[in-house]
Design a protein around this motif. Sequence first.
Motif, PDB file in Angstrom:
ATOM      1  N   ASN A 140      59.294  46.442  30.964  1.00 30.78           N
ATOM      2  CA  ASN A 140      57.831  46.550  30.955  1.00 30.78           C
ATOM      3  C   ASN A 140      57.337  47.217  32.229  1.00 30.78           C
ATOM      4  OD1 ASN A 140      57.482  45.179  28.482  1.00 30.78           O
ATOM      5  ND2 ASN A 140      57.658  43.226  29.521  1.00 30.78           N
ATOM      6  N   ALA A 141      57.835  46.758  33.361  1.00 32.82           N
ATOM      7  CA  ALA A 141      57.423  47.321  34.647  1.00 32.82           C
ATOM      8  C   ALA A 141      57.802  48.798  34.741  1.00 32.82           C
ATOM      9  CB  ALA A 141      58.049  46.532  35.790  1.00 32.82           C
ATOM     10  N   LYS A 142      58.989  49.129  34.279  1.00 33.27           N
ATOM     11  CA  LYS A 142      59.438  50.529  34.314  1.00 33.27           C
ATOM     12  C   LYS A 142      58.554  51.418  33.447  1.00 33.27           C
ATOM     13  CE  LYS A 142      64.155  49.442  35.547  1.00 33.27           C
ATOM     14  NZ  LYS A 142      65.526  49.301  35.130  1.00 33.27           N
ATOM     15  N   GLN A 143      57.917  50.819  32.439  1.00 28.41           N
ATOM     16  CA  GLN A 143      57.008  51.571  31.568  1.00 28.41           C
ATOM     17  C   GLN A 143      55.559  51.480  32.071  1.00 28.41           C
ATOM     18  OE1 GLN A 143      57.755  50.002  27.637  1.00 28.41           O
ATOM     19  NE2 GLN A 143      59.673  51.117  27.437  1.00 28.41           N
ATOM     20  N   GLY A 144      55.369  50.874  33.259  1.00 29.83           N
ATOM     21  CA  GLY A 144      54.049  50.801  33.861  1.00 29.83           C
ATOM     22  C   GLY A 144      53.218  49.597  33.481  1.00 29.83           C
ATOM     23  N   THR A 145      53.827  48.610  32.824  1.00 27.05           N
ATOM     24  CA  THR A 145      53.098  47.416  32.389  1.00 27.05           C
ATOM     25  C   THR A 145      53.872  46.164  32.798  1.00 27.05           C
ATOM     26  OG1 THR A 145      52.411  48.700  30.458  1.00 27.05           O
ATOM     27  CG2 THR A 145      51.894  46.370  30.427  1.00 27.05           C
ATOM     28  N   PRO A 146      53.812  45.793  34.080  1.00 25.97           N
ATOM     29  CA  PRO A 146      54.573  44.624  34.517  1.00 25.97           C
ATOM     30  C   PRO A 146      54.026  43.317  33.937  1.00 25.97           C
ATOM     31  CG  PRO A 146      53.129  45.378  36.272  1.00 25.97           C
ATOM     32  CD  PRO A 146      53.035  46.392  35.157  1.00 25.97           C
ATOM     33  N   SER A 147      54.905  42.352  33.776  1.00 24.54           N
ATOM     34  CA  SER A 147      54.519  41.008  33.340  1.00 24.54           C
ATOM     35  C   SER A 147      53.904  40.299  34.536  1.00 24.54           C
ATOM     36  CB  SER A 147      55.744  40.240  32.861  1.00 24.54           C
ATOM     37  OG  SER A 147      56.397  40.949  31.836  1.00 24.54           O
TER      38      SER A 147
END
Length: 172
Positions: free
Chosen positions: A114-121
């Motif tokens: 998610n973070a690598k795709q720009g949407t961190p948890s």
Amino acid sequence: MTTRTRIARLRNLALAGITTTGAAAAALTLMPTTAQAAEATQVHASSVVTASSNNANTTSPGKAGSANNLDGWIKQSLQIMKAKGIPGSYEGLKRNIMRESGGNPAAQNNWDVNAKQGTPSKGLLQVIDPTFNAYHVSGTAQSVTDPVANITAAANYAAHRYGSIDNVNSAY
């Protein structure tokens, strides 16, 4: 979705969880897959608890009558959940919070998919922004890092995906 399809999906998730490390399994946390996102759009609008356009009812963790700590946040969220018909228990919420963030409302995962795709948890139950926005509950802050809003949105998501946050016993 048929029961057979759900069982197959659960079987696949279980096998994937067994073969990954704990750190990699955390990447699944509250992340709707493409199939789940499509499935969420098929949920009847009347069954999803949604945000009100008027945020005058916004609560904060420090609101009078509730402690500004994990116990208080969970109890405040449970009050909102009860009023909105969202299932879940103190034990189920706390168990998942401790696994996901260790009780840290500022926790943020900066390394998973998610973070690598720009949407961190983010937050106590490690919710990504799209999931938070889709399952935000009126009466809570419009902020994924607000403890009560994070707990309540995650419980709303889990209710629609798994029946209750109480049914979640691993990264989800």
